[in-house]
Scaffold this motif. Structure first.
Motif, PDB file in Angstrom:
ATOM      1  N   ALA A 553       0.829  -1.204   0.000  1.00  0.00           N
ATOM      2  CA  ALA A 553       0.000   0.000   0.000  1.00  0.00           C
ATOM      3  C   ALA A 553       0.864   1.256   0.000  1.00  0.00           C
ATOM      4  O   ALA A 553       0.605   2.217  -0.739  1.00  0.00           O
ATOM      5  CB  ALA A 553      -0.926  -0.008   1.212  1.00  0.00           C
ATOM      6  N   LEU A 554       1.902   1.256   0.822  1.00  0.00           N
ATOM      7  CA  LEU A 554       2.791   2.418   0.885  1.00  0.00           C
ATOM      8  C   LEU A 554       3.498   2.650  -0.446  1.00  0.00           C
ATOM      9  O   LEU A 554       3.574   3.779  -0.941  1.00  0.00           O
ATOM     10  CB  LEU A 554       3.818   2.229   2.008  1.00  0.00           C
ATOM     11  CG  LEU A 554       3.274   2.303   3.437  1.00  0.00           C
ATOM     12  CD1 LEU A 554       4.334   1.832   4.426  1.00  0.00           C
ATOM     13  CD2 LEU A 554       2.816   3.712   3.772  1.00  0.00           C
ATOM     14  N   LYS A 555       3.999   1.578  -1.044  1.00  0.00           N
ATOM     15  CA  LYS A 555       4.773   1.688  -2.275  1.00  0.00           C
ATOM     16  C   LYS A 555       3.924   2.103  -3.466  1.00  0.00           C
ATOM     17  O   LYS A 555       4.342   2.934  -4.299  1.00  0.00           O
ATOM     18  CB  LYS A 555       5.458   0.349  -2.563  1.00  0.00           C
ATOM     19  CG  LYS A 555       6.274   0.326  -3.851  1.00  0.00           C
ATOM     20  CD  LYS A 555       6.937  -1.042  -4.038  1.00  0.00           C
ATOM     21  CE  LYS A 555       7.740  -1.113  -5.331  1.00  0.00           C
ATOM     22  NZ  LYS A 555       8.373  -2.454  -5.504  1.00  0.00           N
ATOM     23  N   HIS A 556       2.722   1.538  -3.577  1.00  0.00           N
ATOM     24  CA  HIS A 556       1.928   1.722  -4.793  1.00  0.00           C
ATOM     25  C   HIS A 556       0.889   2.840  -4.706  1.00  0.00           C
ATOM     26  O   HIS A 556       0.440   3.328  -5.746  1.00  0.00           O
ATOM     27  CB  HIS A 556       1.234   0.415  -5.157  1.00  0.00           C
ATOM     28  CG  HIS A 556       2.172  -0.658  -5.601  1.00  0.00           C
ATOM     29  ND1 HIS A 556       2.585  -0.803  -6.905  1.00  0.00           N
ATOM     30  CD2 HIS A 556       2.805  -1.636  -4.903  1.00  0.00           C
ATOM     31  CE1 HIS A 556       3.414  -1.826  -7.007  1.00  0.00           C
ATOM     32  NE2 HIS A 556       3.572  -2.349  -5.808  1.00  0.00           N
ATOM     33  N   VAL A 557       0.516   3.242  -3.501  1.00  0.00           N
ATOM     34  CA  VAL A 557      -0.549   4.244  -3.396  1.00  0.00           C
ATOM     35  C   VAL A 557      -0.162   5.413  -2.499  1.00  0.00           C
ATOM     36  O   VAL A 557      -0.180   6.564  -2.923  1.00  0.00           O
ATOM     37  CB  VAL A 557      -1.865   3.597  -2.881  1.00  0.00           C
ATOM     38  CG1 VAL A 557      -2.940   4.664  -2.710  1.00  0.00           C
ATOM     39  CG2 VAL A 557      -2.329   2.523  -3.838  1.00  0.00           C
ATOM     40  N   VAL A 558       0.218   5.129  -1.254  1.00  0.00           N
ATOM     41  CA  VAL A 558       0.402   6.199  -0.272  1.00  0.00           C
ATOM     42  C   VAL A 558       1.546   7.123  -0.650  1.00  0.00           C
ATOM     43  O   VAL A 558       1.384   8.349  -0.735  1.00  0.00           O
ATOM     44  CB  VAL A 558       0.621   5.609   1.133  1.00  0.00           C
ATOM     45  CG1 VAL A 558       0.873   6.732   2.136  1.00  0.00           C
ATOM     46  CG2 VAL A 558      -0.591   4.784   1.553  1.00  0.00           C
ATOM     47  N   VAL A 559       2.741   6.560  -0.870  1.00  0.00           N
ATOM     48  CA  VAL A 559       3.912   7.393  -1.183  1.00  0.00           C
ATOM     49  C   VAL A 559       3.729   8.166  -2.485  1.00  0.00           C
ATOM     50  O   VAL A 559       3.999   9.376  -2.531  1.00  0.00           O
ATOM     51  CB  VAL A 559       5.195   6.541  -1.205  1.00  0.00           C
ATOM     52  CG1 VAL A 559       6.373   7.355  -1.741  1.00  0.00           C
ATOM     53  CG2 VAL A 559       5.505   6.025   0.192  1.00  0.00           C
TER      54      VAL A 559
END
Length: 591
Positions: A553-559
């Motif tokens: 989630a962090l790699k593909h959306v949040v960041v």
């Protein structure tokens, strides 16, 4: 110019003889895939949930009490559609839970590869119309969508799931809900509800081609009961009070009904999962909230069954029902994960959904059933989704409509998801390929047709000495005869091998490794060979599927969104995070 369809039909006739023209009409095939249903979530498998239409298929057909899939969705779907082990068809793991060390390695693309031929391709090439509606989750680039994998018409959700009332993602794993129709990005109607829409589109596709008289293959991938668990309020309210006694009482009641139905031995014992909370220790408000979560789950299941009933009614009205083979299954066991327990996802949920008691199940509300109810849904089995216990791997399977089958009975033979494709090809009269298709080498199918056991000419699908391996995210198993070698990652397992007779002990209570040391050792050797042949990669030390999901989630959306956001937006997000952390600490201090 002669239309391509008629060229296909002509070739079919050359391949199968004059029966293509003058013989009995080949059967239609409908595959109904439930999402995250536990072993006893169907009425005819012991459930209190109203599933009369699925139960009718069971009564008119056969229930398989020892059917096995994988412990998460896309690996099962990859084998269901190809008959090829998931490590060889490209889906060695879901993209969302795949560690970086495995990315790009052979068998770990996370999407269905071109060396595995789908049943849709084989049926289409033999003159069938082929349709898919609902969940796909096997790729969302142009070359990996269903229109390039044998499906003539498709309206699909390409991710692991999405909201059931609106066109939006259910978690920060995705920046949008990825829906496609016939290979092109698509949008949902404003009056959308997932189970209703999936059946609507299937009926639309079936009706459009009915005049030409060709048989059809329709694959319906329901989102029920994947999170978010949502359903119409009037259906949910039918179950008010039904779960007030808690998950332990429900688990026992379902186990007893499964025994009474003849699905499991009368002496079957059950493990108490370590993740199962003490119902009696909950406050009255906590009990009401937890009971409502399960009421919503039951309502979602019943609603899916109602929609299946609508499809059945349509087929009866058009005269197609009596010439249709149905297959119903769940893609894996019940879902134990509470997304609110995952920090990165909880933050996103707090910003996008409510979980107020009086709104659970409705548009804009998010709920799940968590590990305690998931254990009840898997009753009488041990474990649930993501792990290799029977509760994660053994799900309901119902087959009906096969000509000359012996109906209204239970088949107790071990059965595997890779057996479905050979079965469908068998009933359609289409020869199964054995490693070559249209002049090129492809992955051979590994399953066996179920038709002989359906017709009662044999009582086993696989020879007693055949070893059938399994691995997903580090949890693993090997089936051989009546026995199962299994290990599961923490916290459900201890990452050590255990041995069970799953015919007499489906609850996996009595570990037989001390009583059967030779079998225990030989089956470990069988598993090592399975892992070698299929390119199974070892998991990194400390791997956890929930932690991996946060990283995804962090790699593909949040960041990416933070990078694209203006500084004021980032400041607001930091304030929200700080407020949530402060509130959580304050609650702990109060407790």
């Amino acid at each position: 110019m002669i239309p391509f369809r008629f060229l296909v039909i002509a070739l079919c006739c050359l391949a199968f003889g004059t029966q293509c023209l003058a013989g009995p009409k080949r059967p239609n095939i409908v595959v109904l895939v439930a999402d995250d249903w536990g072993y006893s979530d169907v009425g005819s498998f012991g459930s209190e949930i109203a599933t009369p239409n699925i139960d009718t298929l069971a009564r008119e057909g056969v229930r398989f009490s020892d059917f096995h899939v994988t412990a998460s969705c896309s690996p099962t779907r990859s084998m269901l559609l190809t008959g090829v082990d998931n490590h060889r068809n490209g889906v060695g793991n879901m993209p969302e839970t795949m560690p970086d060390e495995h990315l790009g390695k052979p068998g770990y693309s996370g999407v269905l590869n071109d060396n595995a031929i789908t049943v849709a391709t084989q049926l289409r090439d033999a003159g069938y119309h082929t349709y898919i509606t609902g969940k796909w989750h096997l790729g969302k680039t142009a070359d990996t969508l269903p229109d390039n994998r044998g499906f003539e018409r498709s309206f699909i959700q390409a991710d692991s799931g999405s909201d059931n009332w609106e066109e939006r993602p259910y978690a920060p794993l995705y920046d949008k809900a990825a829906w496609f129709e016939n290979g092109q990005p698509a949008h949902l109607p404003k009056d959308y509800y997932s189970s209703t829409f999936i059946v609507d589109k299937a009926m639309e596709y079936i009706a459009a081609n009915r005049p030409d008289g060709q048989p059809f293959f329709a694959y319906l991938g329901f989102q029920a009961n994947h999170v978010p668990v949502q359903a119409p309020k009037d259906v949910i309210d039918k179950y008010r009070g039904r779960y007030d006694q808690g998950w332990t009482t429900l688990r026992q009641a379902r186990r007893d009904r499964a025994v009474a139905l003849g699905l499991i031995p009368a002496e079957t014992r059950m493990q108490t999962m370590a993740s199962t909370a003490d119902w009696d220790a909950l406050t009255p408000d906590e009990k009401r909230y937890e009971a409502r979560r399960m009421e919503v789950y039951a309502g979602m299941g019943e609603t899916m069954d109602r929609e299946i009933g609508r499809l059945i009614a349509h087929l009866k009205a058009t005269g197609e029902y009596d010439n249709t083979v149905f297959v119903f299954l769940s893609d894996n066991g019940s879902e134990p994960t509470d997304p609110y327990a995952i920090p990165a996802i909880r933050l996103w949920l707090e910003m996008n959904y409510t979980r107020q008691l009086d709104r659970l199940g409705s548009k804009g509300a998010f709920t799940s059933i968590g590990p305690s109810w998931a254990s009840a849904a898997a009753s009488p089995l041990s474990g649930y989704k993501f792990f290799a216990g029977e509760g994660g791997l053994r799900t309901p399977l119902i087959v009906s409509g096969v000509p000359n089958m012996q109906a209204d009975r239970i088949i107790k033979a071990f059965t595997h998801v890779t057996d479905i494709v050979p079965t469908l090809l068998d009933v359609a009269g289409v020869p199964a390929h054995s490693g070559e298709y249209q002049g090129r080498a492809v992955e051979p199918m590994i399953g066996s047709s179920l038709v002989p056991v359906l017709k009662g000419t044999t009582d086993r699908v696989h020879p007693e000495d055949q070893a059938i391996g399994y691995e997903l995210s580090g949890s693993a198993a090997l089936f051989k005869g009546d026995y199962k070698l299994v290990k599961s990652l923490k916290p459900v397992g201890n990452e050590q091998w255990h041995l069970y007779n799953i015919v007499t002990d489906p609850g996996e209570v009595d570990d037989l490794q001390q009583q059967m040391p030779e079998r225990f050792i030989s089956m470990q050797a069988d598993y090592a060979e399975y892992a070698r042949v299929n390119g199974v990669l070892p998991m990194p030390v400390g791997y956890d599927y929930m932690h991996q999901g946060q990283l995804y989630a962090l790699k593909h959306v949040v960041v990416p969104k933070l990078k694209a956001a203006a500084p004021p937006v980032i400041a607001v997000l930091l304030l929200v995070v700080g407020a949530l952390v402060w509130r959580r600490r304050r609650r702990k201090q109060v407790v």
